[in-house]
Motif scaffolding. Structure first.
Motif, PDB file in Angstrom:
ATOM      1  N   GLY A 135      37.387  57.674  30.827  1.00  8.21           N
ATOM      2  CA  GLY A 135      36.016  57.763  31.302  1.00  8.21           C
ATOM      3  C   GLY A 135      35.243  56.469  31.220  1.00  8.21           C
ATOM      4  N   THR A 136      35.864  55.419  30.698  1.00 14.11           N
ATOM      5  CA  THR A 136      35.187  54.137  30.492  1.00 14.11           C
ATOM      6  C   THR A 136      35.332  53.250  31.725  1.00 14.11           C
ATOM      7  OG1 THR A 136      35.688  54.241  28.137  1.00 14.11           O
ATOM      8  CG2 THR A 136      35.103  52.089  29.003  1.00 14.11           C
ATOM      9  N   THR A 137      34.284  52.474  31.999  1.00 22.81           N
ATOM     10  CA  THR A 137      34.319  51.459  33.047  1.00 22.81           C
ATOM     11  C   THR A 137      34.249  50.088  32.388  1.00 22.81           C
ATOM     12  OG1 THR A 137      33.235  52.911  34.646  1.00 22.81           O
ATOM     13  CG2 THR A 137      33.124  50.546  35.090  1.00 22.81           C
ATOM     14  N   VAL A 138      35.243  49.248  32.680  1.00 27.06           N
ATOM     15  CA  VAL A 138      35.268  47.863  32.203  1.00 27.06           C
ATOM     16  C   VAL A 138      34.994  46.981  33.409  1.00 27.06           C
ATOM     17  CG1 VAL A 138      36.691  46.026  31.207  1.00 27.06           C
ATOM     18  CG2 VAL A 138      36.898  48.372  30.352  1.00 27.06           C
ATOM     19  N   CYS A 139      34.024  46.082  33.279  1.00 32.11           N
ATOM     20  CA  CYS A 139      33.641  45.206  34.377  1.00 32.11           C
ATOM     21  C   CYS A 139      34.110  43.782  34.107  1.00 32.11           C
ATOM     22  CB  CYS A 139      32.129  45.249  34.566  1.00 32.11           C
ATOM     23  SG  CYS A 139      31.550  46.895  35.046  1.00 32.11           S
ATOM     24  N   LEU A 140      34.667  43.151  35.138  1.00 32.38           N
ATOM     25  CA  LEU A 140      35.167  41.778  35.047  1.00 32.38           C
ATOM     26  C   LEU A 140      34.385  40.921  36.030  1.00 32.38           C
ATOM     27  CD1 LEU A 140      38.995  42.558  35.013  1.00 32.38           C
ATOM     28  CD2 LEU A 140      37.449  42.338  33.068  1.00 32.38           C
ATOM     29  N   SER A 141      33.898  39.768  35.557  1.00 32.99           N
ATOM     30  CA  SER A 141      33.021  38.957  36.381  1.00 32.99           C
ATOM     31  C   SER A 141      33.196  37.476  36.091  1.00 32.99           C
ATOM     32  CB  SER A 141      31.563  39.369  36.100  1.00 32.99           C
ATOM     33  OG  SER A 141      30.668  38.599  36.852  1.00 32.99           O
ATOM     34  N   GLY A 142      33.075  36.680  37.124  1.00 37.47           N
ATOM     35  CA  GLY A 142      32.981  35.232  36.958  1.00 37.47           C
ATOM     36  C   GLY A 142      34.289  34.481  37.083  1.00 37.47           C
ATOM     37  N   GLN A 155      39.008  48.210  41.239  1.00 35.16           N
ATOM     38  CA  GLN A 155      38.234  47.854  42.428  1.00 35.16           C
ATOM     39  C   GLN A 155      37.657  46.462  42.298  1.00 35.16           C
ATOM     40  OE1 GLN A 155      35.384  51.191  42.345  1.00 35.16           O
ATOM     41  NE2 GLN A 155      36.057  51.554  44.435  1.00 35.16           N
ATOM     42  N   GLY A 156      37.545  45.780  43.439  1.00 36.40           N
ATOM     43  CA  GLY A 156      36.777  44.546  43.524  1.00 36.40           C
ATOM     44  C   GLY A 156      37.370  43.334  42.841  1.00 36.40           C
ATOM     45  N   LEU A 157      38.696  43.325  42.602  1.00 30.70           N
ATOM     46  CA  LEU A 157      39.353  42.174  41.976  1.00 30.70           C
ATOM     47  C   LEU A 157      40.266  41.487  42.977  1.00 30.70           C
ATOM     48  CD1 LEU A 157      40.440  43.673  38.550  1.00 30.70           C
ATOM     49  CD2 LEU A 157      38.585  42.063  38.963  1.00 30.70           C
ATOM     50  N   THR A 158      40.450  40.211  42.786  1.00 27.15           N
ATOM     51  CA  THR A 158      41.439  39.456  43.532  1.00 27.15           C
ATOM     52  C   THR A 158      42.489  38.993  42.558  1.00 27.15           C
ATOM     53  OG1 THR A 158      39.781  38.697  45.130  1.00 27.15           O
ATOM     54  CG2 THR A 158      41.821  37.418  44.987  1.00 27.15           C
ATOM     55  N   LEU A 159      43.758  39.291  42.855  1.00 29.34           N
ATOM     56  CA  LEU A 159      44.872  38.834  42.027  1.00 29.34           C
ATOM     57  C   LEU A 159      45.514  37.661  42.730  1.00 29.34           C
ATOM     58  CD1 LEU A 159      46.420  42.303  41.173  1.00 29.34           C
ATOM     59  CD2 LEU A 159      44.810  40.978  39.821  1.00 29.34           C
ATOM     60  N   LYS A 160      45.694  36.543  41.998  1.00 23.37           N
ATOM     61  CA  LYS A 160      46.215  35.348  42.637  1.00 23.37           C
ATOM     62  C   LYS A 160      47.180  34.618  41.705  1.00 23.37           C
ATOM     63  CE  LYS A 160      44.842  31.174  45.013  1.00 23.37           C
ATOM     64  NZ  LYS A 160      43.763  30.307  45.393  1.00 23.37           N
ATOM     65  N   ASP A 161      48.368  34.336  42.219  1.00 25.87           N
ATOM     66  CA  ASP A 161      49.385  33.528  41.539  1.00 25.87           C
ATOM     67  C   ASP A 161      50.043  34.230  40.344  1.00 25.87           C
ATOM     68  OD1 ASP A 161      48.951  31.448  43.332  1.00 25.87           O
ATOM     69  OD2 ASP A 161      47.405  30.556  42.059  1.00 25.87           O
ATOM     70  N   GLY A 162      49.855  35.521  40.193  1.00 22.88           N
ATOM     71  CA  GLY A 162      50.458  36.236  39.080  1.00 22.88           C
ATOM     72  C   GLY A 162      51.646  37.045  39.527  1.00 22.88           C
ATOM     73  N   ASP A 163      52.219  37.795  38.605  1.00 23.90           N
ATOM     74  CA  ASP A 163      53.380  38.607  38.929  1.00 23.90           C
ATOM     75  C   ASP A 163      53.190  40.073  38.581  1.00 23.90           C
ATOM     76  OD1 ASP A 163      53.451  38.430  36.205  1.00 23.90           O
ATOM     77  OD2 ASP A 163      55.525  37.767  36.063  1.00 23.90           O
ATOM     78  N   PRO A 184      28.677  47.818  38.702  1.00 24.01           N
ATOM     79  CA  PRO A 184      27.920  49.064  38.545  1.00 24.01           C
ATOM     80  C   PRO A 184      27.129  49.070  37.241  1.00 24.01           C
ATOM     81  CG  PRO A 184      30.227  49.429  38.064  1.00 24.01           C
ATOM     82  CD  PRO A 184      30.107  48.022  38.561  1.00 24.01           C
ATOM     83  N   PRO A 185      26.102  49.900  37.151  1.00 24.40           N
ATOM     84  CA  PRO A 185      25.286  49.936  35.932  1.00 24.40           C
ATOM     85  C   PRO A 185      25.994  50.570  34.734  1.00 24.40           C
ATOM     86  CG  PRO A 185      24.509  51.551  37.520  1.00 24.40           C
ATOM     87  CD  PRO A 185      25.571  50.750  38.202  1.00 24.40           C
ATOM     88  N   GLY A 186      27.079  51.316  34.928  1.00 27.77           N
ATOM     89  CA  GLY A 186      27.727  52.038  33.828  1.00 27.77           C
ATOM     90  C   GLY A 186      28.832  51.287  33.116  1.00 27.77           C
ATOM     91  N   CYS A 187      28.801  49.966  33.085  1.00 31.35           N
ATOM     92  CA  CYS A 187      29.872  49.198  32.426  1.00 31.35           C
ATOM     93  C   CYS A 187      29.798  49.372  30.910  1.00 31.35           C
ATOM     94  CB  CYS A 187      29.746  47.712  32.748  1.00 31.35           C
ATOM     95  SG  CYS A 187      29.892  47.335  34.503  1.00 31.35           S
ATOM     96  N   ALA A 188      30.891  49.816  30.307  1.00 26.77           N
ATOM     97  CA  ALA A 188      30.951  49.903  28.846  1.00 26.77           C
ATOM     98  C   ALA A 188      31.004  48.498  28.262  1.00 26.77           C
ATOM     99  CB  ALA A 188      32.172  50.705  28.412  1.00 26.77           C
ATOM    100  N   SER A 189      31.666  47.590  28.984  1.00 25.44           N
ATOM    101  CA  SER A 189      31.685  46.184  28.589  1.00 25.44           C
ATOM    102  C   SER A 189      31.851  45.345  29.840  1.00 25.44           C
ATOM    103  CB  SER A 189      32.809  45.902  27.596  1.00 25.44           C
ATOM    104  OG  SER A 189      34.063  46.176  28.177  1.00 25.44           O
ATOM    105  N   THR A 190      31.290  44.128  29.783  1.00 27.29           N
ATOM    106  CA  THR A 190      31.428  43.173  30.872  1.00 27.29           C
ATOM    107  C   THR A 190      32.067  41.924  30.316  1.00 27.29           C
ATOM    108  OG1 THR A 190      29.477  44.053  32.006  1.00 27.29           O
ATOM    109  CG2 THR A 190      30.205  41.846  32.641  1.00 27.29           C
ATOM    110  N   ALA A 191      33.230  41.578  30.859  1.00 28.53           N
ATOM    111  CA  ALA A 191      33.974  40.417  30.373  1.00 28.53           C
ATOM    112  C   ALA A 191      33.887  39.287  31.385  1.00 28.53           C
ATOM    113  CB  ALA A 191      35.424  40.799  30.133  1.00 28.53           C
ATOM    114  N   GLY A 218      34.381  40.677  42.565  1.00 32.60           N
ATOM    115  CA  GLY A 218      35.108  39.710  43.372  1.00 32.60           C
ATOM    116  C   GLY A 218      35.822  38.691  42.511  1.00 32.60           C
ATOM    117  N   ALA A 219      35.785  38.880  41.195  1.00 30.61           N
ATOM    118  CA  ALA A 219      36.434  37.952  40.266  1.00 30.61           C
ATOM    119  C   ALA A 219      37.915  37.820  40.598  1.00 30.61           C
ATOM    120  CB  ALA A 219      36.262  38.437  38.830  1.00 30.61           C
TER     121      ALA A 219
END
Length: 135
Positions: A77-84, A126-134, A54-61, A110-111
């Motif tokens: 109220g903050t949006t943190v975006c995770l990518s890659g 939203q929009g994350l995949t968790l894999k091999d964690g606990d 989304p355009p309102g990311c306070a930070s993109t990691a 989809g990260a």
């Protein structure tokens, strides 16, 4: 009670239990409700669909260290975006709470990350995949 009656009774109970599990038993929530009963007001509907950030990311990691820092400093109220792909081994944690009016939102495109522990209230993910964690 005969053995046959006992087996029939067990089988019937098992089938009913299986039907409830497979139907996604929604106790207390209408089937067409887009949000769970405990969702913060104004929260977006749950989604496992990846899409653009989304355009309102306070930070993109894009790396684990960036994501950990952003989540450690997140405010209501903050949006943190995770990518890659640089987040595959990330084991992240959210300890700051949002508010009912201003939830903290963590959005991925989809990260895939290893795990995400949420020790806070009013956090939307939203929009994350968790894999091999606990977590």
């Amino acid at each position: 009670m005969t053995i046959r009656h006992g087996i029939t009774r067990w089988l019937g109970t098992s089938v009913i239990g299986l039907v409830l599990v497979l139907s996604g038993c929604t106790a207390g929530q209408p089937v067409d409700s887009p949000l769970p009963d405990n969702a913060p007001p104004g929260a977006p509907p749950p989604s496992n669909q990846a899409g653009p950030l989304p355009p309102g990311c306070a930070s993109t990691a894009t790396k684990t260290e960036q994501a950990a820092t952003a989540l450690a400093q997140v405010q209501p109220g903050t949006t943190v975006c995770l990518s890659g792909d640089g987040l595959r081994d990330a084991e992240l944690e959210v300890t700051s709470s949002g508010t009912p009016q201003q939830p903290i939102t963590i959005v991925g495109d989809g990260a895939t990350i290893r795990s995400l522990r949420v020790k806070a209230d009013y956090v939307v993910i939203q929009g994350l995949t968790l894999k091999d964690g606990d977590g």
